[in-house]
Design a protein around this motif. Structure first.
Motif, PDB file in Angstrom:
ATOM      1  N   ARG A   1       0.854  -1.193   0.000  1.00 31.05           N
ATOM      2  CA  ARG A   1       0.000   0.000   0.000  1.00 31.05           C
ATOM      3  C   ARG A   1       0.883   1.233   0.000  1.00 31.05           C
ATOM      4  N   LEU A   2       0.328   2.333  -0.488  1.00 28.98           N
ATOM      5  CA  LEU A   2       1.083   3.574  -0.533  1.00 28.98           C
ATOM      6  C   LEU A   2       1.391   4.079   0.878  1.00 28.98           C
ATOM      7  N   ASP A   3       0.519   3.790   1.850  1.00 33.63           N
ATOM      8  CA  ASP A   3       0.749   4.244   3.222  1.00 33.63           C
ATOM      9  C   ASP A   3       1.477   3.198   4.065  1.00 33.63           C
ATOM     10  N   GLY A   4       1.998   2.178   3.425  1.00 36.08           N
ATOM     11  CA  GLY A   4       2.730   1.135   4.142  1.00 36.08           C
ATOM     12  C   GLY A   4       2.065  -0.218   3.959  1.00 36.08           C
ATOM     13  N   PRO A   5       2.849  -1.293   3.869  1.00 39.96           N
ATOM     14  CA  PRO A   5       2.293  -2.620   3.596  1.00 39.96           C
ATOM     15  C   PRO A   5       1.480  -3.158   4.777  1.00 39.96           C
ATOM     16  N   GLN A   6       0.572  -4.061   4.461  1.00 40.38           N
ATOM     17  CA  GLN A   6      -0.204  -4.760   5.480  1.00 40.38           C
ATOM     18  C   GLN A   6       0.060  -6.254   5.375  1.00 40.38           C
ATOM     19  N   LEU A   7       0.055  -6.927   6.509  1.00 36.23           N
ATOM     20  CA  LEU A   7       0.042  -8.387   6.553  1.00 36.23           C
ATOM     21  C   LEU A   7      -1.380  -8.806   6.882  1.00 36.23           C
ATOM     22  N   VAL A   8      -1.979  -9.605   5.999  1.00 34.00           N
ATOM     23  CA  VAL A   8      -3.386  -9.975   6.117  1.00 34.00           C
ATOM     24  C   VAL A   8      -3.509 -11.489   6.226  1.00 34.00           C
ATOM     25  N   PHE A   9      -4.186 -11.944   7.270  1.00 34.79           N
ATOM     26  CA  PHE A   9      -4.472 -13.365   7.449  1.00 34.79           C
ATOM     27  C   PHE A   9      -5.870 -13.640   6.931  1.00 34.79           C
ATOM     28  N   ARG A  10      -6.005 -14.693   6.090  1.00 30.84           N
ATOM     29  CA  ARG A  10      -7.305 -15.028   5.505  1.00 30.84           C
ATOM     30  C   ARG A  10      -7.646 -16.485   5.773  1.00 30.84           C
ATOM     31  N   SER A  11      -8.898 -16.689   6.142  1.00 27.52           N
ATOM     32  CA  SER A  11      -9.377 -18.038   6.422  1.00 27.52           C
ATOM     33  C   SER A  11     -10.884 -18.060   6.210  1.00 27.52           C
ATOM     34  N   GLU A  12     -11.527 -19.192   6.567  1.00 23.30           N
ATOM     35  CA  GLU A  12     -12.976 -19.326   6.498  1.00 23.30           C
ATOM     36  C   GLU A  12     -13.478 -20.030   7.747  1.00 23.30           C
ATOM     37  N   LEU A  13     -14.667 -19.624   8.197  1.00 27.76           N
ATOM     38  CA  LEU A  13     -15.337 -20.289   9.303  1.00 27.76           C
ATOM     39  C   LEU A  13     -16.640 -20.887   8.793  1.00 27.76           C
ATOM     40  N   GLU A  14     -17.047 -22.006   9.394  1.00 26.59           N
ATOM     41  CA  GLU A  14     -18.280 -22.674   8.970  1.00 26.59           C
ATOM     42  C   GLU A  14     -19.024 -23.205  10.171  1.00 26.59           C
ATOM     43  N   ALA A  15     -20.357 -23.032  10.166  1.00 26.17           N
ATOM     44  CA  ALA A  15     -21.204 -23.573  11.230  1.00 26.17           C
ATOM     45  C   ALA A  15     -22.599 -23.791  10.672  1.00 26.17           C
TER      46      ALA A  15
ATOM     47  N   LEU B   1       1.757  -4.092  12.918  1.00 21.09           N
ATOM     48  CA  LEU B   1       3.165  -4.057  12.509  1.00 21.09           C
ATOM     49  C   LEU B   1       3.804  -2.747  12.941  1.00 21.09           C
ATOM     50  N   SER B   2       5.061  -2.822  13.307  1.00 19.37           N
ATOM     51  CA  SER B   2       5.819  -1.606  13.619  1.00 19.37           C
ATOM     52  C   SER B   2       6.314  -0.984  12.314  1.00 19.37           C
ATOM     53  N   PRO B   3       6.675   0.302  12.326  1.00 22.87           N
ATOM     54  CA  PRO B   3       7.236   0.929  11.122  1.00 22.87           C
ATOM     55  C   PRO B   3       8.460   0.180  10.605  1.00 22.87           C
TER      56      PRO B   3
END
Length: 202
Positions: free
Chosen positions: A75-89, A102-104
């Motif tokens: 991203r232009l304002d700094g990268p992101q670490l994104v965790f993706r998953s799925e839940l089911e019920a 995240l720190s700078p």
């Protein structure tokens, strides 16, 4: 003294009254019937939402509940670490996405190590990186239903919202003590967004 015989119009009147009575009874039962809470939400509230609201949910804990993947999102304002998953019920599925704190210095190191530019597309990271980042806290967590989900199930699960906000699309139902905001559109849930409750109760 004998009663006069009932005429046909009297029988028709009785039939109409009986039909109206049963129709009213059916409507009353539907209107007062209890709405089921969101499937799985009691368990997720204990294991995911409450720790997230308290600021105590880590990536490692979330991944242990339902394994997923870690993505680097430039991203232009700094990268992101994104965790993706799925839940089911009970046959209902939700897409889960959480953003790590995240720190700078960590943001700079990630971009340098991967060689990505801020305008590059997001990239999946290895399972080893997922393990290395396991102790990191989560800044936000979002749940998006993959099937139509009635807004009434939100109040059945969490009670009436403390605050309702008009959004560009629909409403935001805010639950400050749970760190939760539900995006509602056309009487359906579009998104559940959870942050540490300290950010909503300040």
């Amino acid at each position: 003294m004998s009663m006069p015989p009932l005429r046909m119009q009297h029988w028709l009147l009785f039939v109409v009254i009986a039909i109206a009575f049963f129709a009213w009874g059916g409507w009353l039962m539907r209107s007062t019937g209890s709405v089921e809470p969101l499937p799985g939400m009691v368990q997720w509230q204990q294991r995911i939402l409450a720790p997230m609201a308290d600021g105590k949910l880590s990536l490692e804990q979330l991944n242990a509940i339902e394994g997923g993947e870690l993505w680097l999102k430039p991203r232009l304002d700094g990268p992101q670490l994104v965790f993706r998953s799925e839940l089911e019920a009970s046959g209902q599925r939700w897409k889960l996405e959480a953003i790590l704190v995240l720190s700078p210095h960590e943001r700079t190191s990630l971009m340098a190590a991967t060689g990505l530019k801020p305008t590059d597309p997001e990239q999946p990271l290895s399972s080893a990186m997922l393990g290395e980042m396991g102790q990191h806290a989560l800044a936000t967590l979002a749940l998006r239903p993959e099937q139509p989900t009635a807004a009434e199930q939100i109040t059945a699960s969490f009670g009436p919202p403390r605050l309702r906000l008009q959004l560009n699309e629909g409403e935001g139902w805010v639950y400050p003590m749970q760190g939760l905001t539900a995006q509602i559109e056309n009487d359906h849930v579009r998104l559940l967004h959870v942050v540490p409750k300290s950010t909503l109760t300040q």
